[in-house]
Every structure is written in structure tokens, then in C-alpha cells.
Design a protein around this motif. Structure first.
Motif, short mmCIF file in Angstrom:
data_model
loop_
_atom_site.label_atom_id
_atom_site.label_comp_id
_atom_site.label_asym_id
_atom_site.label_seq_id
_atom_site.Cartn_x
_atom_site.Cartn_y
_atom_site.Cartn_z
N LEU A 155 -12.50 -13.39 -31.43
CA LEU A 155 -13.89 -13.36 -31.88
C LEU A 155 -14.10 -14.34 -33.02
CD1 LEU A 155 -14.48 -9.49 -32.01
CD2 LEU A 155 -15.38 -11.07 -30.29
N ARG A 197 -15.23 -15.59 -36.67
CA ARG A 197 -15.00 -14.90 -37.93
C ARG A 197 -16.17 -13.99 -38.31
NH1 ARG A 197 -16.23 -15.35 -43.29
NH2 ARG A 197 -17.66 -17.05 -42.82
N ARG A 208 -18.10 -6.53 -37.20
CA ARG A 208 -17.50 -5.40 -36.50
C ARG A 208 -16.62 -4.58 -37.44
NH1 ARG A 208 -16.23 -6.14 -30.17
NH2 ARG A 208 -18.21 -7.06 -29.54
N ASP A 209 -15.91 -5.26 -38.32
CA ASP A 209 -15.08 -4.56 -39.29
C ASP A 209 -15.94 -3.73 -40.24
OD1 ASP A 209 -12.84 -5.69 -38.14
OD2 ASP A 209 -12.59 -7.23 -39.68
N GLN A 235 -16.30 -10.84 -36.11
CA GLN A 235 -15.23 -9.91 -36.45
C GLN A 235 -15.52 -9.22 -37.78
OE1 GLN A 235 -12.33 -9.17 -34.44
NE2 GLN A 235 -12.60 -7.45 -35.86
#
Length: 241
Positions: A12, A14, A20-21, A17
Motif C-alpha cells: 500500500l 504510505r 489504515r493504521d 497505510q
């Protein structure tokens, strides 16, 4: 020299990601109504999405858990609202979640009827706080007796290092114009509900407000009729109409 990206291991971008984190971290926060569990484990509740101006843009309910429902909207798992171009996940900066464990403890089939009055209550609150007195929901929110709400858990899902690029008005204008185009195309090709047309109207109002704010922030002046019939141009020139 910039570091090369390993195409074989990088799944994915940066930014994707990182967001999502942030969503995962939000869902691991304690449930304010039942601190022994995380908010992601809550089985029932109401949620609302807010944009970069803290404008409420969408409200929904979940009878299967916040983790499942938010994943459908925000991580590419496709919800009806996203598939129909009503909601662009790019516009969502923060999520508010009202956990309702007394409903989550009910059998799954009994939860929706109990959630409807709470969804209506949040919907009416969002309408009152909206600058446009409008939310992007396509479906009708069933009228119901207003309910007493617990305090929501408010989570920002756009990390600080991504925020400046994501909230840049020109980027947002371009995204919103694209969403409107896709939504209008969807409407032109199908027999659709009045709610979908209402969502299109709301998005055009939101685009107009954003474009106007950007124009004025850069020194633009909207033409106005002067006291003696003179029109003021954006560059500060004056011409006779």
C-alpha cells in the motif's frame, strides 16, 4: 538519492497505510460505555463522519460492530454509499462513535429496530450543526422519538503529517468535483431514489462553498452591484455595466 521502493513487498502507498493504521488504532481504544472492551468490539452503535472543516457529512448505524462497518466505508471494502458515489472516503477526517452496549447485548435480529431512534437522534443533531442543514445520506432516516445519547468517542483518522496535503483546498475541490461527476453519471444512467438526487444537490452546495472560500482567500472579489450601478471586478478594476 531517494530510497527505492521494493515493489515486491510494498502493498500500500504510505498515506493509505498510515490512515489504515490510524483507523485500527481508533478501533482499539476503550469503549467509553464498556471500558473492559475496545470500541471495535462494540456490537451496536451509531457513527458519524466529519470532513476537514468539521462539517458532518454522513451518519449510520451498525448492528454488527464498528470495525466491520467502518471497514466497509473507509478501507475499500465498498459500502453502498461509496459504490454509488454518495460518500468519498477521502473527505472523512474524523469519526464519532456512540456505543450502545444495551442494544449490542440483544440478539442480532432485534438490534436494528432498537438502533433506529438513536440514529434519528444523531441525524437531527448533525442537521442542526451542519452549515448546509444537510447530510449526504441517500436513504431516509426513519423518524422516531429522540433518545438520550451517551458521549461519543471522537477519533481523527488522518495523521498530522498527511493532513496538510489532504486538506489542501485545491485537492479537495478536485476530488469533490470528480465525486459529483461520477454521482451525476450514476443518476443519469439509472432510475434512482430522490435521496440520491438530494445527495447530489448537497455535494454541489459543498463544492460551491469550498470553491468560493478558496477564491476569496486568494483575494478574489465577487462582483456586486454598487450604489451607483458600478460593478467591482476581482482585480479591483471598476467598469460600467
Amino acid at each position: 538519492m531517494p530510497t527505492r521502493i521494493d515493489l515486491a513487498t510494498t502493498l500500500l502507498p504510505r498515506e493509505v497505510q498510515a490512515i489504515r493504521d490510524a483507523i485500527t488504532a481508533a478501533l482499539r481504544l476503550p469503549d467509553p460505555q464498556r471500558p473492559s472492551q475496545t470500541i471495535g468490539q462494540a456490537k451496536a452503535g451509531i457513527y458519524a463522519f466529519y470532513d476537514y472543516d468539521d462539517e458532518p457529512i454522513y451518519v449510520g448505524q451498525t448492528a454488527e460492530g464498528f470495525g466491520v462497518r467502518l471497514g466497509r466505508h473507509l478501507t475499500g471494502q465498498r459500502s453502498d454509499a461509496v459504490a454509488k458515489y454518495v460518500l468519498d472516503p477521502f473527505e472523512v477526517r474524523s469519526v464519532w462513535m456512540w456505543s450502545l452496549p444495551h442494544i449490542g447485548d440483544l440478539p442480532a435480529k432485534a438490534r436494528k429496530a432498537e438502533l433506529d431512534p438513536y440514529e434519528y437522534t444523531v441525524y437531527k443533531i448533525l442537521l442542526r450543526t451542519s452549515a448546509f442543514n444537510a447530510i449526504l445520506n441517500e436513504g431516509e432516516i426513519l423518524r422516531a422519538k429522540p433518545q438520550r445519547l451517551p458521549d461519543p468517542l471522537k477519533c481523527v483518522i488522518i495523521p498530522d503529517d498527511i493532513f496538510p496535503d489532504r486538506c489542501h483546498p485545491d485537492v479537495r475541490i478536485a476530488r469533490r468535483a470528480q465525486t459529483i461527476s461520477l454521482l451525476a453519471k450514476n443518476i443519469s444512467e439509472r432510475k434512482v431514489s430522490p435521496g440520491l438526487r438530494r445527495a447530489l444537490l448537497t455535494q454541489t452546495k459543498r463544492l460551491n462553498a469550498l470553491a468560493l472560500a478558496r477564491y476569496e482567500a486568494l483575494g478574489g472579489v465577487i462582483e456586486v452591484e454598487g450604489a451607483e450601478g458600478v460593478v467591482e471586478e476581482p482585480e479591483g478594476l471598476f467598469v460600467m455595466p
